[in-house]
Design a protein around this motif. Structure first.
Motif, PDB file in Angstrom:
ATOM      1  N   ARG A  76       0.829  -1.205   0.000  1.00 33.82           N
ATOM      2  CA  ARG A  76       0.000   0.000   0.000  1.00 33.82           C
ATOM      3  C   ARG A  76       0.865   1.256   0.000  1.00 33.82           C
ATOM      4  O   ARG A  76       0.526   2.259  -0.631  1.00 33.82           O
ATOM      5  N   GLU A  79       2.072   1.888  -3.420  1.00 34.62           N
ATOM      6  CA  GLU A  79       0.999   2.429  -4.262  1.00 34.62           C
ATOM      7  C   GLU A  79       0.936   3.943  -4.135  1.00 34.62           C
ATOM      8  O   GLU A  79       0.758   4.662  -5.123  1.00 34.62           O
ATOM      9  N   TRP A  80       1.079   4.435  -2.922  1.00 32.77           N
ATOM     10  CA  TRP A  80       1.085   5.882  -2.731  1.00 32.77           C
ATOM     11  C   TRP A  80       2.290   6.515  -3.408  1.00 32.77           C
ATOM     12  O   TRP A  80       2.209   7.615  -3.951  1.00 32.77           O
ATOM     13  N   LYS A  82       3.602   5.737  -6.119  1.00 32.92           N
ATOM     14  CA  LYS A  82       3.364   5.847  -7.551  1.00 32.92           C
ATOM     15  C   LYS A  82       2.372   6.956  -7.888  1.00 32.92           C
ATOM     16  O   LYS A  82       2.527   7.656  -8.894  1.00 32.92           O
ATOM     17  N   LYS A  83       1.343   7.110  -7.071  1.00 34.13           N
ATOM     18  CA  LYS A  83       0.272   8.054  -7.420  1.00 34.13           C
ATOM     19  C   LYS A  83       0.395   9.421  -6.745  1.00 34.13           C
ATOM     20  O   LYS A  83      -0.428  10.305  -6.996  1.00 34.13           O
TER      21      LYS A  83
END
Length: 252
Positions: A76, A79-80, A82-83
């Motif tokens: 998780r 994921e942060w 990347k975005k």
């Protein structure tokens, strides 16, 4: 013959007298006719007000205490990484040695992934900016309280002098995580503490307290020997436009 005529005359007189007497008697007053009562107009019935049913609010559902593994938390976090395009956050940081506080600071941090720009404002206790550092992670420009340039330093040299380097690693957490072994120290309904220890054997431990709502860091702490530096983030805004003054042409 005369007697008969007299009787007839007497009878006639008596009849006239009786008639006159009967005419002199007061006649009863005529009874007034009762006025005809007209029927009252029908009053229309008003509609009955609707009875409002009480609104029954559903009971708020209690958040379930979901348990995450270290692998799930690091995924998780990546994921942060990347975005995340932009970031602005306030922080309060303190450093203690063997439980005794040796320093305390507060400020604001800004990050722009596209330009790879980072800005750190240090606040005085009154809340006013007393110094700023703006960097493209190659060189770093130091600004005074008026925003005027004071000096330029090497990014690596400046970063190595910071007690909590992980505070400036936004946009680089994937590489950071891959260099560490991960475990979970503790977790509750709202947050989980991810523990990172370096794979190369360096003597420090990194603690990332992640929100279970969006798995973004709430607290970043690093412990080396007896020294512990802890930065608590607040008013964090992710992927929202930054004001033009933040990087304001200091870097090209």
């Amino acid at each position: 013959m005369k007697l008969s005529i007299n009787k007839l005359l007497l009878t006639a007189l008596l009849a006239c007298f009786m008639a006159a007497c009967s005419d002199d008697k007061p006649q009863p007053a005529p009874v007034p006719e009762k006025p005809q009562q007209t029927a009252a107009p029908a009053v229309p019935e008003l509609p009955k007000p609707a009875v409002k049913k009480p609104v029954i609010k559903p009971k708020p559902q209690q958040q379930q205490n979901v348990t995450y593994t270290a692998a799930q938390l690091t995924a998780r976090l990546k994921e942060w990484d990347k975005k995340l395009d932009t970031l602005s956050t306030l922080f309060k940081q303190n450093t203690s040695y063997d439980g005794v506080e040796v320093s305390r600071s507060q400020g604001a941090l800004f990050y722009d992934k596209v330009q790879n720009f980072l800005r750190l404002d240090t606040f005085a206790r009154t809340g006013e900016t007393e110094q700023s550092a703006v960097t493209n992670k190659k060189e770093i420009i130091i600004l005074d309280e008026t925003g005027s340039k004071v000096t330029t330093l090497s990014w690596k040299e400046w970063q190595q002098g910071q007690p909590n380097q992980a505070l400036f690693d936004f946009g680089n957490y994937t590489a950071l995580v891959d260099k560490h072994n991960a475990s979970v120290q503790s977790q509750n309904t709202d947050e989980a503490v991810l523990v990172l220890t370096p794979k190369d054997g360096s003597d420090y431990t990194l603690y990332l307290t992640l929100s279970k709502r969006d798995f973004f860091p709430l607290v970043i702490a690093i412990e080396a020997e007896l020294m512990l530096t802890r930065a608590e983030l607040s008013d964090t805004r992710k992927n929202t436009p930054l004001e033009a003054y933040v990087f304001g042409g200091f870097l090209k």
